[in-house]
Design a protein around this motif. Structure first.
Motif, PDB file in Angstrom:
ATOM      1  N   ARG A 164       0.825  -1.227   0.000  1.00 37.14           N
ATOM      2  CA  ARG A 164       0.000   0.000   0.000  1.00 37.14           C
ATOM      3  C   ARG A 164       0.850   1.265   0.000  1.00 37.14           C
ATOM      4  O   ARG A 164       0.328   2.358  -0.187  1.00 37.14           O
ATOM      5  CB  ARG A 164      -0.922  -0.005   1.221  1.00 37.14           C
ATOM      6  N   HIS A 165       2.126   1.115   0.235  1.00 39.48           N
ATOM      7  CA  HIS A 165       3.011   2.280   0.341  1.00 39.48           C
ATOM      8  C   HIS A 165       4.023   2.260  -0.803  1.00 39.48           C
ATOM      9  O   HIS A 165       4.475   1.200  -1.241  1.00 39.48           O
ATOM     10  CB  HIS A 165       3.737   2.273   1.682  1.00 39.48           C
ATOM     11  N   ALA A 166       4.388   3.450  -1.245  1.00 37.11           N
ATOM     12  CA  ALA A 166       5.373   3.569  -2.313  1.00 37.11           C
ATOM     13  C   ALA A 166       6.736   3.074  -1.844  1.00 37.11           C
ATOM     14  O   ALA A 166       7.050   3.107  -0.645  1.00 37.11           O
ATOM     15  CB  ALA A 166       5.474   5.013  -2.767  1.00 37.11           C
ATOM     16  N   SER A 167       7.521   2.610  -2.777  1.00 40.40           N
ATOM     17  CA  SER A 167       8.854   2.104  -2.451  1.00 40.40           C
ATOM     18  C   SER A 167       9.788   2.346  -3.630  1.00 40.40           C
ATOM     19  O   SER A 167       9.365   2.246  -4.791  1.00 40.40           O
ATOM     20  CB  SER A 167       8.788   0.598  -2.150  1.00 40.40           C
ATOM     21  N   PRO A 168      11.052   2.660  -3.353  1.00 42.17           N
ATOM     22  CA  PRO A 168      12.023   2.804  -4.442  1.00 42.17           C
ATOM     23  C   PRO A 168      12.533   1.464  -4.964  1.00 42.17           C
ATOM     24  O   PRO A 168      13.394   1.435  -5.845  1.00 42.17           O
ATOM     25  CB  PRO A 168      13.158   3.588  -3.785  1.00 42.17           C
ATOM     26  N   ALA A 169      12.026   0.364  -4.432  1.00 38.68           N
ATOM     27  CA  ALA A 169      12.475  -0.962  -4.887  1.00 38.68           C
ATOM     28  C   ALA A 169      12.292  -1.105  -6.393  1.00 38.68           C
ATOM     29  O   ALA A 169      11.271  -0.687  -6.944  1.00 38.68           O
ATOM     30  CB  ALA A 169      11.716  -2.063  -4.149  1.00 38.68           C
ATOM     31  N   ALA A 170      13.274  -1.708  -7.034  1.00 38.90           N
ATOM     32  CA  ALA A 170      13.182  -1.932  -8.479  1.00 38.90           C
ATOM     33  C   ALA A 170      12.186  -3.017  -8.816  1.00 38.90           C
ATOM     34  O   ALA A 170      11.632  -3.042  -9.924  1.00 38.90           O
ATOM     35  CB  ALA A 170      14.558  -2.301  -9.030  1.00 38.90           C
ATOM     36  N   LEU A 171      11.955  -3.895  -7.850  1.00 39.42           N
ATOM     37  CA  LEU A 171      11.100  -5.057  -8.107  1.00 39.42           C
ATOM     38  C   LEU A 171      10.347  -5.395  -6.834  1.00 39.42           C
ATOM     39  O   LEU A 171      10.933  -5.456  -5.749  1.00 39.42           O
ATOM     40  CB  LEU A 171      11.965  -6.241  -8.548  1.00 39.42           C
ATOM     41  N   ARG A 172       9.032  -5.585  -6.971  1.00 36.73           N
ATOM     42  CA  ARG A 172       8.210  -6.003  -5.838  1.00 36.73           C
ATOM     43  C   ARG A 172       7.378  -7.203  -6.273  1.00 36.73           C
ATOM     44  O   ARG A 172       6.639  -7.129  -7.260  1.00 36.73           O
ATOM     45  CB  ARG A 172       7.270  -4.888  -5.370  1.00 36.73           C
ATOM     46  N   LEU A 187       4.132  -7.001  -8.627  1.00 42.68           N
ATOM     47  CA  LEU A 187       3.469  -5.742  -8.283  1.00 42.68           C
ATOM     48  C   LEU A 187       4.188  -4.546  -8.895  1.00 42.68           C
ATOM     49  O   LEU A 187       3.559  -3.523  -9.165  1.00 42.68           O
ATOM     50  CB  LEU A 187       3.419  -5.585  -6.754  1.00 42.68           C
ATOM     51  N   LYS A 188       5.477  -4.662  -9.064  1.00 40.42           N
ATOM     52  CA  LYS A 188       6.256  -3.551  -9.619  1.00 40.42           C
ATOM     53  C   LYS A 188       7.465  -4.106 -10.344  1.00 40.42           C
ATOM     54  O   LYS A 188       8.153  -5.001  -9.832  1.00 40.42           O
ATOM     55  CB  LYS A 188       6.717  -2.604  -8.503  1.00 40.42           C
ATOM     56  N   ARG A 189       7.686  -3.592 -11.526  1.00 37.71           N
ATOM     57  CA  ARG A 189       8.882  -3.903 -12.296  1.00 37.71           C
ATOM     58  C   ARG A 189       9.130  -2.724 -13.231  1.00 37.71           C
ATOM     59  O   ARG A 189       8.250  -1.869 -13.408  1.00 37.71           O
ATOM     60  CB  ARG A 189       8.702  -5.189 -13.109  1.00 37.71           C
ATOM     61  N   ARG A 190      10.312  -2.660 -13.789  1.00 37.18           N
ATOM     62  CA  ARG A 190      10.622  -1.605 -14.745  1.00 37.18           C
ATOM     63  C   ARG A 190      10.073  -2.017 -16.111  1.00 37.18           C
ATOM     64  O   ARG A 190      10.614  -2.901 -16.766  1.00 37.18           O
ATOM     65  CB  ARG A 190      12.126  -1.371 -14.814  1.00 37.18           C
TER      66      ARG A 190
END
Length: 230
Positions: A164-172, A187-190
């Motif tokens: 639910r929170h933003a993250s600078p992680a490159a991959l989630r 959930l997150k990728r480039r």
């Protein structure tokens, strides 16, 4: 328009339907179906990677097993504040070099963050695994910077609520156990959002190294599933 884009030099224009190029090297995960969904074809070598799961033991250690198996002799695998003890016999049977494991149990949450940052920034670890109790944006950015500068993959194990929170992680990645393995929601990728989850069977011999990085010496066959034990 499509033909015009195809004639442009590679990398000049990013096309939304394509995965972004990895920043730096990528490390094969050992699972071809997961590599196909990650920019560069694997784990980002110098970046923060978040693995979200409801509880320990869903298959997160098995997911990282191929990477741990490839640990160079002069590098370390740092485990910082794991919630349960690593099961050494299973790790050894799977070909993980136990003599290269660093098990660190800091006394406080602040010390967990400090130890994680030091391990990631030092440049002597092949990978860093950490289970921090709490994180804020500033701490995440410091960890991302440490991983990036040392080209060390830093895996943080967090609860699903972190999404639910933003993250600078490159991959989630969110991990969920299935009857025969693991479901992975990216959930997150480039690059563009993932269209579907990745399903890995962890007990049918799929824990195999990428042919490109297969060492000369054979490694023992992995066990069905690795987890942590109390």
């Amino acid at each position: 328009m499509g033909q015009v884009l195809e004639r442009l030099p590679a990398g000049l224009v990013w096309q939304g339907a394509r995965l972004a190029d990895a920043r730096g090297a990528a490390l094969h995960t050992g699972f071809a179906e997961l590599d196909a969904e990650l920019p560069g074809g694997g784990w980002p070598a110098g970046a923060l990677i978040e693995l979200l799961a409801e509880h320990p033991g869903v298959g997160e250690i098995s997911l990282l097993l191929p990477l741990m198996q490839r640990t160079p002799p002069e590098r370390w695998i740092a485990w910082i504040a794991p919630p349960l003890l690593p099961y050494a016999p299973a790790l050894a049977a799977a070909g993980v070099p136990l003599e290269r494991l660093l098990l660190i149990q800091p006394a406080t949450a602040d010390e967990v963050l400090w130890a994680t940052r030091q391990a990631a920034a030092g440049g002597s670890c092949a990978l860093v695994l950490a289970w921090p109790e709490r994180l804020d944006t500033a701490a995440l950015r410091r960890l991302q910077l440490a991983a990036e500068e040392s080209a060390t993959p830093l895996f943080l194990f967090r609860a699903p609520s972190a999404a639910r929170h933003a993250s600078p992680a490159a991959l989630r990645l969110q991990l969920s156990p299935t009857a025969n393995g693991l479901r992975i929601d990216i959930l997150k990728r480039r690059g563009p959002p993932a269209a579907h989850p990745v399903h890995l069977a962890l007990h049918n011999g799929s824990l195999q190294e990428s042919p490109q990085e297969r060492p000369a010496a054979p490694v023992p066959a992995p066990p069905p599933r690795l987890t942590l034990v109390g």
